[in-house]
Enzyme design. Structure first.
Site, short mmCIF file in Angstrom:
data_model
loop_
_atom_site.label_atom_id
_atom_site.label_comp_id
_atom_site.label_asym_id
_atom_site.label_seq_id
_atom_site.Cartn_x
_atom_site.Cartn_y
_atom_site.Cartn_z
N ASP A 1 0.81 -1.22 0.00
CA ASP A 1 0.00 0.00 0.00
C ASP A 1 0.84 1.27 0.00
O ASP A 1 0.32 2.36 -0.26
CB ASP A 1 -0.93 0.02 1.22
CG ASP A 1 -2.10 -0.94 1.09
OD1 ASP A 1 -2.49 -1.22 -0.06
OD2 ASP A 1 -2.61 -1.40 2.12
N ARG B 1 -2.53 1.69 -9.68
CA ARG B 1 -1.63 2.65 -9.04
C ARG B 1 -0.30 2.82 -9.77
O ARG B 1 0.37 3.84 -9.59
CB ARG B 1 -1.41 2.25 -7.58
CG ARG B 1 -2.64 2.52 -6.72
CD ARG B 1 -2.46 2.13 -5.27
NE ARG B 1 -3.62 2.56 -4.50
CZ ARG B 1 -3.92 2.10 -3.29
NH1 ARG B 1 -3.15 1.19 -2.72
NH2 ARG B 1 -4.99 2.55 -2.66
N ARG C 1 -4.90 6.95 -1.72
CA ARG C 1 -3.43 6.96 -1.60
C ARG C 1 -2.77 7.77 -2.73
O ARG C 1 -1.72 8.37 -2.53
CB ARG C 1 -2.90 5.54 -1.56
CG ARG C 1 -3.44 4.76 -0.37
CD ARG C 1 -2.56 3.62 0.07
NE ARG C 1 -3.26 2.80 1.04
CZ ARG C 1 -3.34 3.07 2.34
NH1 ARG C 1 -2.77 4.17 2.81
NH2 ARG C 1 -3.99 2.26 3.16
#
Length: 442
Positions: free
Chosen positions: A325, A356, A401
């Site tokens: 993460d 991501r 994030r």
């Protein structure tokens, strides 16, 4: 759970950051503390629970399946559980919002109970594949009907009694491991998960704490985790330590902004979660562990972080499971390092709240950083500590994030970086921007 109106934010170079911060409770532990308390017989107390949208979705789901979940005025949560096997039929679909952890772990719980639950989520979560959880739970006897591509909305019809299985994880995933173990809680016999690559072990630690018969041993193909079903869990008093993923943003911020020095209190130092600290130290970050101690079965410490010049590294792929993460904020650290950082081994980033890898490549390049995209990560040419050019408009892709990582990058940008929507940050760190302001003016 409807998504709020977009909240854009513009940042540019400021600093230094000084002061003390206590990050929210660990998200992984918060989810599990609610679920396991709901399966215990009696009242459990939880202190330090992360009160972000993801965890609140778990609390709502446990209420919908019969647990009494309340919050006292002093912030302590109380859960009166229904016992393993006692989950009730929810009267409406379970809205998971943006929480993949809630969805996958709760699918495991439902799979071995004689109930049917429909899982829905927001646009981001509905785009994330659930096939890796559907496959082992189906082998245990659950009847799962998913949308095309194994996505939400999906319906889980549990089987009771379910069938114990021995399952080797095809990918390193604590969520898949936990889903199978949770299904095994209400399954007669012994359910085994074989884990070739270690992942975060909060489920194993906490299940043992609640009294489950769970054994761990080394095997030829990896760690063998065995749980004996039809368990009786005992209520607990849980103190949730600070989330290392949330702490990572401040670690990188203090590292890249000259003159910074901050103290981050009560950070969970579980070895399966400490990969970012290891990687940053390899890059030359000045991070000191103070007052190492144990809290609720988890290693905890305060972290003092001072600004230090960072040097590029080739990130050891073995660190990936313990920092999956934190890759987005690691990419930001690499953008300020001296030299070319290679960060690979993170295939899992393709199926998070956003892709991501691609999203961070586009964002960093917009801010003036040279990158190379790989299937499992990025190569990043650092600025050597110089300010990034900035003058960028960033699409966060509803990913908390990404939004927080690029906000930290903005603190080192010569010209402003504008993030299209920072409202998703509330899923994991509701007070993030208030903390940033307090550290910048201290």
């Amino acid at each position: 759970m409807s998504h709020p109106e977009p909240r854009p934010l513009t940042l540019s170079a400021r600093g230094p950051l000084r002061g003390t911060v206590t990050v929210p409770g660990d998200k992984s532990i918060s989810h599990r503390s609610l679920m396991f308390s709901a399966l215990a017989v009696g009242e459990s107390r939880i202190e330090g629970l992360l009160e972000g949208e993801d965890v609140l979705a778990t609390a709502a789901a446990m209420r919908a399946m019969g647990a009494d979940v309340t919050r006292d005025e002093d912030g302590v949560w109380r859960v009166h559980g229904v016992g393993v096997g006692g989950l009730l039929q929810p009267q409406a679909a379970l809205d998971m919002g943006n929480s993949g952890t809630s969805t996958r772990l709760l699918m495991g719980l439902v799979a071995s109970h004689p109930i049917t639950a429909t899982f829905t989520g927001d646009g981001s979560l509905s785009g994330r594949p659930m096939g890796r959880v559907i496959e082992p739970l189906s082998r245990m006897g659950a009847d799962i009907t998913a949308s095309p591509g194994g996505r939400l909305p999906l319906m889980v019809r549990g089987l009771n009694p379910a069938v114990p299985i021995e399952y080797t994880l095809p990918v390193a995933s604590a969520q898949v491991k936990s889903a199978v173990l949770l299904a095994g809680l209400n399954t007669p016999g012994i359910t085994r998960v074989i884990e070739p690559v270690p992942t975060r072990d909060h489920s194993e630690r906490m299940l043992r704490g609640f009294g489950a018969d769970l054994r761990i041993e080394d095997g030829a193909d990896g760690k063998i985790i065995s749980i004996t079903g039809e368990a009786e869990l005992k209520p607990q008093h849980i103190v949730v330590p600070g989330d290392p993923s949330s702490a990572g943003f401040w670690m990188v911020a203090a590292s890249i902004v000259p003159g910074s020095e901050i103290l981050i209190r009560n950070v969970c130092m579980n070895p399966t979660r400490a990969g970012l600290i290891t990687a940053l130290k390899l890059m030359g970050a000045d991070i000191s562990e103070i007052d190492a101690r144990e809290m609720g079965g988890e290693a905890v410490a305060d972290l003092r972080v001072r600004h230090a010049p960072l040097s590029a590294i080739e990130v050891p792929p073995a660190l990936a499971p313990s920092m999956i993460d934190e890759y987005p904020i690691l990419f930001v650290a690499a953008a300020f390092a001296q030299g070319r950082t290679v960060a690979r081994g993170a295939h899992e980033l393709r199926v998070k709240e956003s892709d991501r890898i691609a999203t961070m490549r586009i964002a960093l390049e917009a801010a003036g950083v040279s990158t190379i995209e790989h299937e499992d990560g990025l190569t990043i040419e650092g600025s050597g500590g110089e300010l990034l050019p900035g003058a960028a408009h960033i699409a966060s892709k509803l990913d908390h994030r990404i939004a927080m990582s690029m906000a930290i990058a903005g603190l080192g940008a010569r010209r402003a970086i504008t993030i299209d929507d920072v409202s998703p940050v509330a899923t994991s760190y509701p007070g993030f921007f208030g903390v940033m302001e307090s550290l910048l003016v201290a």
